[in-house]
Design an enzyme around this catalytic site. Structure first.
Site, PDB file in Angstrom:
ATOM      1  N   PHE B 238       4.366  -0.053   6.951  1.00 28.56           N
ATOM      2  CA  PHE B 238       4.528  -1.509   7.037  1.00 28.56           C
ATOM      3  C   PHE B 238       3.735  -2.131   8.181  1.00 28.56           C
ATOM      4  O   PHE B 238       4.044  -3.220   8.634  1.00 28.56           O
ATOM      5  CB  PHE B 238       6.018  -1.888   7.113  1.00 28.56           C
ATOM      6  CG  PHE B 238       6.855  -1.102   6.150  1.00 28.56           C
ATOM      7  CD1 PHE B 238       6.714  -1.297   4.786  1.00 28.56           C
ATOM      8  CD2 PHE B 238       7.723  -0.118   6.595  1.00 28.56           C
ATOM      9  CE1 PHE B 238       7.425  -0.538   3.878  1.00 28.56           C
ATOM     10  CE2 PHE B 238       8.446   0.652   5.692  1.00 28.56           C
ATOM     11  CZ  PHE B 238       8.304   0.429   4.331  1.00 28.56           C
ATOM     12  N   GLY B 465       3.115   4.961   0.319  1.00 30.59           N
ATOM     13  CA  GLY B 465       4.311   4.753  -0.489  1.00 30.59           C
ATOM     14  C   GLY B 465       4.099   3.758  -1.614  1.00 30.59           C
ATOM     15  O   GLY B 465       4.898   3.647  -2.528  1.00 30.59           O
ATOM     16  N   LEU B 626      -2.213  -2.851 -11.708  1.00 34.75           N
ATOM     17  CA  LEU B 626      -2.724  -1.522 -12.067  1.00 34.75           C
ATOM     18  C   LEU B 626      -1.648  -0.643 -12.677  1.00 34.75           C
ATOM     19  O   LEU B 626      -1.928   0.190 -13.535  1.00 34.75           O
ATOM     20  CB  LEU B 626      -3.307  -0.832 -10.827  1.00 34.75           C
ATOM     21  CG  LEU B 626      -4.506  -1.555 -10.190  1.00 34.75           C
ATOM     22  CD1 LEU B 626      -4.959  -0.813  -8.934  1.00 34.75           C
ATOM     23  CD2 LEU B 626      -5.655  -1.686 -11.172  1.00 34.75           C
ATOM     24  N   LYS B 629       4.983  -0.167 -13.152  1.00 35.08           N
ATOM     25  CA  LYS B 629       6.164   0.512 -12.612  1.00 35.08           C
ATOM     26  C   LYS B 629       6.123   0.556 -11.074  1.00 35.08           C
ATOM     27  O   LYS B 629       7.062   0.120 -10.406  1.00 35.08           O
ATOM     28  CB  LYS B 629       6.213   1.932 -13.162  1.00 35.08           C
ATOM     29  CG  LYS B 629       7.547   2.642 -13.047  1.00 35.08           C
ATOM     30  CD  LYS B 629       7.426   3.976 -13.803  1.00 35.08           C
ATOM     31  CE  LYS B 629       8.757   4.664 -13.989  1.00 35.08           C
ATOM     32  NZ  LYS B 629       8.608   5.862 -14.843  1.00 35.08           N
ATOM     33  N   GLY B 700       0.979  -5.622  -1.704  1.00 33.00           N
ATOM     34  CA  GLY B 700       1.935  -5.190  -0.685  1.00 33.00           C
ATOM     35  C   GLY B 700       2.455  -6.292   0.199  1.00 33.00           C
ATOM     36  O   GLY B 700       3.571  -6.203   0.713  1.00 33.00           O
ATOM     37  N   GLU B 701       1.671  -7.344   0.407  1.00 36.43           N
ATOM     38  CA  GLU B 701       2.087  -8.389   1.323  1.00 36.43           C
ATOM     39  C   GLU B 701       2.511  -9.664   0.627  1.00 36.43           C
ATOM     40  O   GLU B 701       3.462 -10.313   1.036  1.00 36.43           O
ATOM     41  CB  GLU B 701       0.941  -8.668   2.308  1.00 36.43           C
ATOM     42  CG  GLU B 701       0.718  -7.494   3.248  1.00 36.43           C
ATOM     43  CD  GLU B 701      -0.548  -7.612   4.070  1.00 36.43           C
ATOM     44  OE1 GLU B 701      -1.600  -7.969   3.496  1.00 36.43           O
ATOM     45  OE2 GLU B 701      -0.498  -7.359   5.281  1.00 36.43           O
TER      46      GLU B 701
END
Lengths: 159, 734
Positions: B238, B465, B626, B629, B700-701
């Protein structure tokens, strides 16, 4: 001191164990079982959860001497190479794994929950797993995985 | 969705190893003869070391060495900023800048012995007078000069903001505060260092092995090719592992002095104090608008704390610069130094705290105008980038609003606060916009097709992750025309082609593009080989008359005519057939961002005002997805992380010393399973090919931006109380 105990069904011995060592240390550093993770070393996160006899414990909080002649089961001892435990299988299928660092502890905790409560409700799952911190997944898929694993353990087919 | 890979809900390729305990993280790597280190932390937050007595530690059982500033380590040079954590090299002098600062490293035969001996190091301090908190530092706040970590405009002016404010029929003005928060990844930072002559290998929890290799090489005065960094899997980061922090260099130093491998696992406490955090911010926003809600002007003034050994501004004001069409603007960022560890990037730097302030202020404006918050945002939609005037490479924000409002049932919101109740619960709805600049980085990859039909992707990115291993496989499979299960991947090693860092939401777009280019290169080479090979059924065809599916090349006009990669390569004795991919982001005519809209429902017990997010919906526009899931799961995690920021996360400081009061997960509350309601994520899922060859952008952000504002706005809708300070704990609502 010498500590003798059963790990994943196998008799194991660790020599020259210092009295202050934790079960986690013995598993990871002496017995080559790094599945249980060292993440806080103070019982806050649940990443090192293993069974001690039939009780899930934070291995970092258990003194090595306490396990003498007892039985320990780690994530490595759930399921086999040929057949994963339903909980492990469900975590894969449901995408309940991200970075994976909390996963070994969560798998053991979820395994214990399903043993005690074969048909857990959402709220019961959330409560039972509240001691296992996960910073990546946001828990939603973990709930799905526990439901799937529970159904599988009851012998029901799942979608 | 492509049948060959991209977009498929493929199961994470490393999941089996992770559920069986077989996955190996940095701390699980054991080298022969490895010793263990423990770091000694300063107990005071300012001043200098009067003395450091290491004699008892050195005499303790198993101890191999103790090092500190007294050993005068000679660092070759301070590594390049900004991806080195601080401007001060560890152990460079006797000065103390924050509590928890490393003052000695103890190495012993076992981890236990090292920890024990570390406790025997006796430090005496000449304690200084610390600047304990941002509050106390504010009077000396200043605008930092460009350079080092200061790499965006600290002040921006557009139009005539003062005049525009004076002439605005509606104005709102407020001050917002965000807390000092911590990444708290479950895996602590770990470094293992081993030297062979003047060659250094580091096993390090690194979000950017390629970037970090250069920094380590600089510190030790080595050519880059003498340093190898390895990081196969990361247990969450993170941002905490974006930079090289002191412990990495200290372990390498100790390993060199002792002539054997040394490992350190940072303690949980040290994670809170020595590997960065998101600094607290104080942000003042004033908005002037027309009565119909059109924005005339925004002023955004932001101050964040920084340490005495690095200047790190949070780009909070970019929210005001780049989100809405507003003709007049003034922004300023200031720094205020306090005696605490150095702040760093944390999901999501700048836009996390910045969007909290801006999106709450817009909610206040909507209330003032009696306007619907979604409608207000629609009305101020930025059709082009509001600062540069350039077109967007791709933007579907209006669709995010539409889909979100519909799916969430936004029309059920009552704009009069405090009116919806159920039993003892107050119910509130809130929303916010998300916007994040898409960053690009050069990246390289190779893709090998082997004679057995298998494919190997090699690229020095890393999986923290988010699912990079899986998505990169999907990208390669898609471009090659093979099934994803034929593809394996190796990452996290500087011996591989230089991949992209895994921070700043860079991996999917930049590294994905490199993998795609490499796979296309390999596929092209295979087709050329086939059409030029007399032994191939495809001989003589034009290259573009050939397609590939399921590992078989075939004539488009006659799909029965063809052969597999395996047969082609075996016959030609080519093993492997290598494709090279090099992605270099070019100057673009476009501005590229990701977008989203968050909708949230809170319930608050009237007697014990604990806020519960019972329902949250995010609609996200991050180009093509992409893997649905891994993407959904990553987004849910980002949302829940930000619900933590909104409701509970705060690393509290002692008001006198500035020390973290309780740097532990028992007191630094992160969301646990029992805290979570229903989290729904919807993707617009339209490729943005103007952004990069792959059409995918970072996730991610963007998933975490705006969540805290949506929650705060929902709290206002539920209670009529406007909470402008994070986190929104029960105390703030009593």
């Amino acid at each position: 001191m010498r500590v003798k105990f059963t790990v994943n069904g196998e008799e194991r011995t660790a020599d020259d164990v210092w009295e202050g060592e934790s079960l986690l240390y013995v598993l990871r550093e002496r017995l080559g079982l790094p599945g249980a993770k060292n993440a806080c070393e103070q019982g806050e996160c649940g990443s090192c959860t293993v069974y001690l006899d039939d009780t899930p414990v934070c291995a970092c909080l258990v003194a090595a001497g306490q396990v003498q002649d007892r039985e320990v089961r780690t994530v490595e001892g759930l399921g086999s190479e040929e057949e994963l435990d339903p909980v492990q299988q469900a975590f894969i299928e449901r995408g309940a794994v991200q970075c994976g660092f909390c996963t070994p502890g969560l798998i053991v905790a979820a395994h214990d929950l399903i043993r005690r409560n074969p048909c857990p409700k959402d709220a019961e799952i959330r409560e039972a797993l509240a001691g296992n911190l996960c910073r990546c997944t946001g828990y939603e898929k973990i709930i799905d995985a526990v439901h799937t694993a529970a159904a599988h353990s009851r012998g029901e087919a799942t979608s | 969705m492509s049948e060959q890979g991209i977009g498929a809900a493929l199961t994470r390729v490393e999941a089996r190893d992770k559920v069986t305990g077989a996955a190996r993280y940095t701390a699980d790597v054991v080298l022969p003869g490895m010793a263990y280190a423990a770091l000694v932390s300063s107990q005071v937050s300012a001043g200098r070391l009067r003395s450091l007595d290491v004699s008892a530690a050195k005499a303790a059982p198993g101890v191999l060495g103790v090092f500190s500033h007294l050993d005068r380590p000679t660092w070759h040079r301070v590594p390049a900023i900004p991806y080195f954590g601080e401007t001060r090299m560890p152990f460079s002098d006797d000065r103390i800048h924050h509590a928890g600062q490393h003052i000695a490293i103890v190495v012993a035969s076992t981890r236990q012995q090292a920890a024990h001996a570390a406790a025997l190091v006796k430090a005496e301090y000449e304690a200084g007078k610390p600047v304990p908190t941002l509050e106390k530092a504010l009077p000396s706040a200043y605008v930092a000069a460009q350079g080092n970590y200061v790499n965006f405009p600290q002040e921006t002016v557009r139009g005539t903001p003062e005049e525009a404010l004076a002439g605005s029929p509606v104005r709102v003005k407020a001050e917002y505060r965000t807390a000092l928060i911590s990444h708290a990844p479950i895996e602590p930072s770990v470094t293992t260092a081993t030297w062979e002559g003047d060659e250094l290998t580091l096993y390090d929890t690194s979000q950017a092995v390629v970037v970090h290799r250069g920094l380590v090489a600089t510190a030790f005065g080595l050519p880059e090719d003498k340093v190898r960094l390895v990081c196969p899997l990361i247990g969450g980061a993170f941002g905490a592992k974006t930079h090289v922090w002191g412990h990495t260099l200290l372990v390498a130093l100790a390993a060199r002095r002792l002539g054997r491998p040394v490992q350190v696992v940072i303690t949980r406490k040290q994670m809170f104090t020595t590997t960065g955090h998101q600094p607290p911010t104080v942000q003042r926003i004033e908005i002037g608008a027309e009565r119909d809600g059109r924005l005339r002007v925004i002023t955004h003034d932001s101050t964040n704390s920084t340490s005495f050994v690095a200047e790190r501004p949070e780009n909070t004001v970019l929210s005001s610069v780049a989100t809405y069409a507003v003709p007049n603007l003034r922004t300023r960022v200031r720094l205020a130094r306090m005696n605490f560890g150095t702040p760093t990037a944390m999901r999501t730097p700048g836009d996390g705290p910045g969007s909290f302030a801006l999106e709450c202020a817009l909610d206040e404006l909507a209330h003032e105008l009696g306007a619907d918050p979604v409608e207000l945002r629609r009305r101020n939609h930025a059709d082009v980038h509001p600062q540069s005037g350039k077109p967007w490479s791709g933007k579907n924000l209006l669709e995010c609003y539409r889909i979100g409002a519909e799916r969430f049932g936004w029309h059920r919101r009552d704009r009069r606060p405090g009116t919806r109740r159920e039993g003892n619960d107050l119910i509130g709805y809130g929303m916010a916009t998300a916007r994040r600049v898409e960053h690009h980085r050069a990246a390289e990859s190779t893709v090998d097709i082997r004679t057995d039909g298998g494919v190997v992707v090699r690229t020095a990115t890393q999986d923290i992750g988010g699912g990079t291993l899986t998505t990169m496989i999907q990208v390669a499979a898609d471009a090659l025309g093979v099934a994803p299960d034929k593809v394996t991947i190796t990452v996290g090693d500087t011996d591989l082609p230089p991949g992209a860092p895994t921070f700043g939401s860079i991996t999917s777009g930049s590294n994905g593009s490199a993998v795609r280019l490499a796979a296309q290169d390999a596929r092209g080479a295979a087709i050329r080989l086939a059409v030029g090979d007399k032994g191939s059924p495809l001989h003589g065809l034009a290259e573009d008359a050939v397609d590939v599916r399921d590992g078989r090349l075939f004539a488009k006009a006659d799909p029965r005519r063809g052969e597999t990669y395996a047969v082609l390569l075996t016959r030609n004795r080519v093993n492997p057939l290598r494709g090279n991919g090099k992605y270099s982001p070019a100057e673009s005519q476009y501005e590229t961002s990701t977008f989203g809209a968050h909708f949230t429902e809170v319930r608050i017990d009237r007697d014990l005002p604990r806020v519960r997010v019972v329902r949250h919906l995010a609609v996200i526009d991050c180009g093509i997805v992409l893997n649905t899931k891994t993407a959904r799961n990553q987004a849910q995690g980002g949302i829940i992380g930000s619900i933590g920021v909104a409701l509970m996360e705060e690393l509290r400081q002692d008001p006198v010393s500035g020390r973290a009061l309780a740097p532990a997960l028992t007191d630094y509350h992160v969301p646990v399973n029992a805290d979570i309601g229903q989290i729904d994520v919807h993707f617009v899922n339209k490729p943005d090919h103007n952004s990069n060859p792959l059409g995918a952008k970072g996730l991610g952000e963007i998933c975490s931006i705006g969540v805290s504002a949506a929650v705060a706005n929902a709290v206002f809708n539920a209670t009529g109380r406007r909470i402008r300070d994070l986190p929104i704990t029960p105390r703030r609502l009593l």
